[in-house]
Write a protein that holds these residues in place. Sequence first.
Motif, mmCIF file in Angstrom:
data_model
loop_
_atom_site.group_PDB
_atom_site.id
_atom_site.type_symbol
_atom_site.label_atom_id
_atom_site.label_comp_id
_atom_site.label_asym_id
_atom_site.label_seq_id
_atom_site.Cartn_x
_atom_site.Cartn_y
_atom_site.Cartn_z
ATOM 1 N N GLN A 148 0.837 -1.121 0.145
ATOM 2 C CA GLN A 148 0.273 0.166 -0.048
ATOM 3 C C GLN A 148 0.986 1.400 -0.099
ATOM 4 O O GLN A 148 0.528 2.328 0.694
ATOM 5 C CB GLN A 148 -0.809 0.264 1.356
ATOM 6 C CG GLN A 148 -1.534 -1.234 1.511
ATOM 7 C CD GLN A 148 -2.783 -1.481 0.354
ATOM 8 O OE1 GLN A 148 -2.999 -0.817 -0.548
ATOM 9 N NE2 GLN A 148 -3.380 -2.534 0.703
ATOM 10 N N PHE A 149 1.990 1.222 -0.417
ATOM 11 C CA PHE A 149 2.855 2.285 -0.359
ATOM 12 C C PHE A 149 2.385 3.613 -0.973
ATOM 13 O O PHE A 149 2.536 4.772 -0.638
ATOM 14 C CB PHE A 149 4.355 2.020 -1.159
ATOM 15 C CG PHE A 149 5.175 1.157 -0.514
ATOM 16 C CD1 PHE A 149 5.998 1.940 0.886
ATOM 17 C CD2 PHE A 149 5.213 -0.228 -0.690
ATOM 18 C CE1 PHE A 149 6.759 0.949 1.407
ATOM 19 C CE2 PHE A 149 6.029 -0.806 0.015
ATOM 20 C CZ PHE A 149 6.874 -0.284 1.173
ATOM 21 N N GLY A 150 1.828 3.657 -2.240
ATOM 22 C CA GLY A 150 1.104 4.532 -3.070
ATOM 23 C C GLY A 150 0.048 5.215 -2.507
ATOM 24 O O GLY A 150 -0.028 6.517 -2.182
ATOM 25 N N TYR A 151 -0.701 4.446 -1.627
ATOM 26 C CA TYR A 151 -2.051 4.832 -0.887
ATOM 27 C C TYR A 151 -1.440 5.667 0.440
ATOM 28 O O TYR A 151 -2.072 6.562 0.788
ATOM 29 C CB TYR A 151 -2.944 3.568 -0.391
ATOM 30 C CG TYR A 151 -3.653 3.175 -1.632
ATOM 31 C CD1 TYR A 151 -5.002 3.654 -2.155
ATOM 32 C CD2 TYR A 151 -3.353 1.938 -2.441
ATOM 33 C CE1 TYR A 151 -5.510 3.431 -3.195
ATOM 34 C CE2 TYR A 151 -4.222 1.369 -3.322
ATOM 35 C CZ TYR A 151 -5.282 1.997 -3.850
ATOM 36 O OH TYR A 151 -5.904 1.707 -4.764
ATOM 37 N N ILE A 152 -0.542 5.087 0.948
ATOM 38 C CA ILE A 152 0.009 5.587 2.181
ATOM 39 C C ILE A 152 0.572 7.004 2.025
ATOM 40 O O ILE A 152 0.263 8.091 2.709
ATOM 41 C CB ILE A 152 1.010 4.784 2.888
ATOM 42 C CG1 ILE A 152 0.522 3.672 3.180
ATOM 43 C CG2 ILE A 152 2.060 5.565 4.075
ATOM 44 C CD1 ILE A 152 1.742 2.492 3.856
ATOM 45 N N TYR A 153 1.341 7.238 0.982
ATOM 46 C CA TYR A 153 1.962 8.443 0.643
ATOM 47 C C TYR A 153 0.881 9.436 0.025
ATOM 48 O O TYR A 153 0.783 10.665 0.180
ATOM 49 C CB TYR A 153 2.707 8.447 -0.451
ATOM 50 C CG TYR A 153 4.349 7.782 0.154
ATOM 51 C CD1 TYR A 153 5.007 8.747 1.030
ATOM 52 C CD2 TYR A 153 4.692 6.832 -0.299
ATOM 53 C CE1 TYR A 153 6.135 7.934 1.645
ATOM 54 C CE2 TYR A 153 5.991 6.050 0.251
ATOM 55 C CZ TYR A 153 6.455 6.763 0.920
ATOM 56 O OH TYR A 153 7.677 6.344 1.573
ATOM 57 N N GLY A 154 -0.149 8.921 -0.740
ATOM 58 C CA GLY A 154 -1.167 9.532 -1.319
ATOM 59 C C GLY A 154 -2.209 10.286 -0.138
ATOM 60 O O GLY A 154 -2.665 11.489 0.104
ATOM 61 N N VAL A 155 -2.739 9.402 0.868
ATOM 62 C CA VAL A 155 -3.492 9.740 1.941
ATOM 63 C C VAL A 155 -2.694 10.865 3.090
ATOM 64 O O VAL A 155 -3.355 11.462 3.341
ATOM 65 C CB VAL A 155 -3.908 8.463 2.775
ATOM 66 C CG1 VAL A 155 -4.657 8.868 4.065
ATOM 67 C CG2 VAL A 155 -4.940 7.718 2.046
ATOM 68 N N GLY A 156 -1.300 10.240 3.266
ATOM 69 C CA GLY A 156 -0.675 11.253 4.112
ATOM 70 C C GLY A 156 -0.247 12.614 3.497
ATOM 71 O O GLY A 156 -0.618 13.660 4.315
ATOM 72 N N LEU A 157 -0.127 12.952 2.085
ATOM 73 C CA LEU A 157 -0.015 14.054 1.416
ATOM 74 C C LEU A 157 -1.318 14.914 1.636
ATOM 75 O O LEU A 157 -1.482 16.041 2.035
ATOM 76 C CB LEU A 157 0.374 13.949 0.106
ATOM 77 C CG LEU A 157 0.498 15.439 -0.842
ATOM 78 C CD1 LEU A 157 1.632 16.382 -0.158
ATOM 79 C CD2 LEU A 157 1.143 14.905 -2.315
#
Length: 265
Positions: A148-157
């Motif tokens: 889930q790396f993409g979702y983690i960075y997207g949600v965090g940003l």
Amino acid sequence: MWQDNNNNAAYANPSQYYPQAGASQPGVPLQFYAPSPVGSSFYPGSRSSLDGNVAAQGNIQQGGAGYGGNIQPAGGWWTAFGTGGFEGEPPLLEELGINFSHIRAKSWTVLNPFSRVDERIMDDADLAGPLLFIICFGIFLLFSGKPQFGYIYGVGLLGSLSIYTLLNAMSEKGIDAYRVTSVLGYCLLPMVGVGALSVMVTLDGIVGYVLSSLSILWCTFSASGIFVAVLRMSDQRLLVAYPIGLLYGCFALLSVFNVGGSAAK
């Protein structure tokens, strides 16, 4: 002739007209500056990354024109990568924004949410700790079969930008996006623990739901406490905690469910 003798005597002994300063205190070394007192800070013994500490050793020989001095390093070349560094220059890791003592102090504040939060805790905001926690969170989810790396960075940003906008609209003091991201990243630490448990235990069940809910409450309570202390918004803590809880709820969903789904065979 008598006047010439008096003038020569005066030139030969000028101390009678110009007394030397410090002659009444023999043996006292010269002090060119006084060390400034260490100011009060949340981090005891901390100093700015641009401050230097030069220690020179030298001696002045009386009766001659010899001046000697040397500057000795505190250790080997590896000292520059620690917290001490060479004398006269800040440590390399501190110049890069990595200070392990500050990371440990902020992490302990998150892990102990019922302690009193100092309003100067974010005077030295950094992203070294948050990046470390986010990477560990993504790696734990990867080991549990949830890349889930993409979702983690997207949600965090998007979450950091949203919280930044809300906090500046609600508070009179204001806060920058760098500190908002730093606080949200440090308070993700309990969620990282849930991600580590997902490697050994399946969270898609009653146990996982309970642990995820507790981590959401823990992260929200810690982050809202830090924001309230920094911005002095004690009367608006519930309003601050609501959007923060929604953000950490998204991270909990990522740790419990596989958002991308399994690939079709």
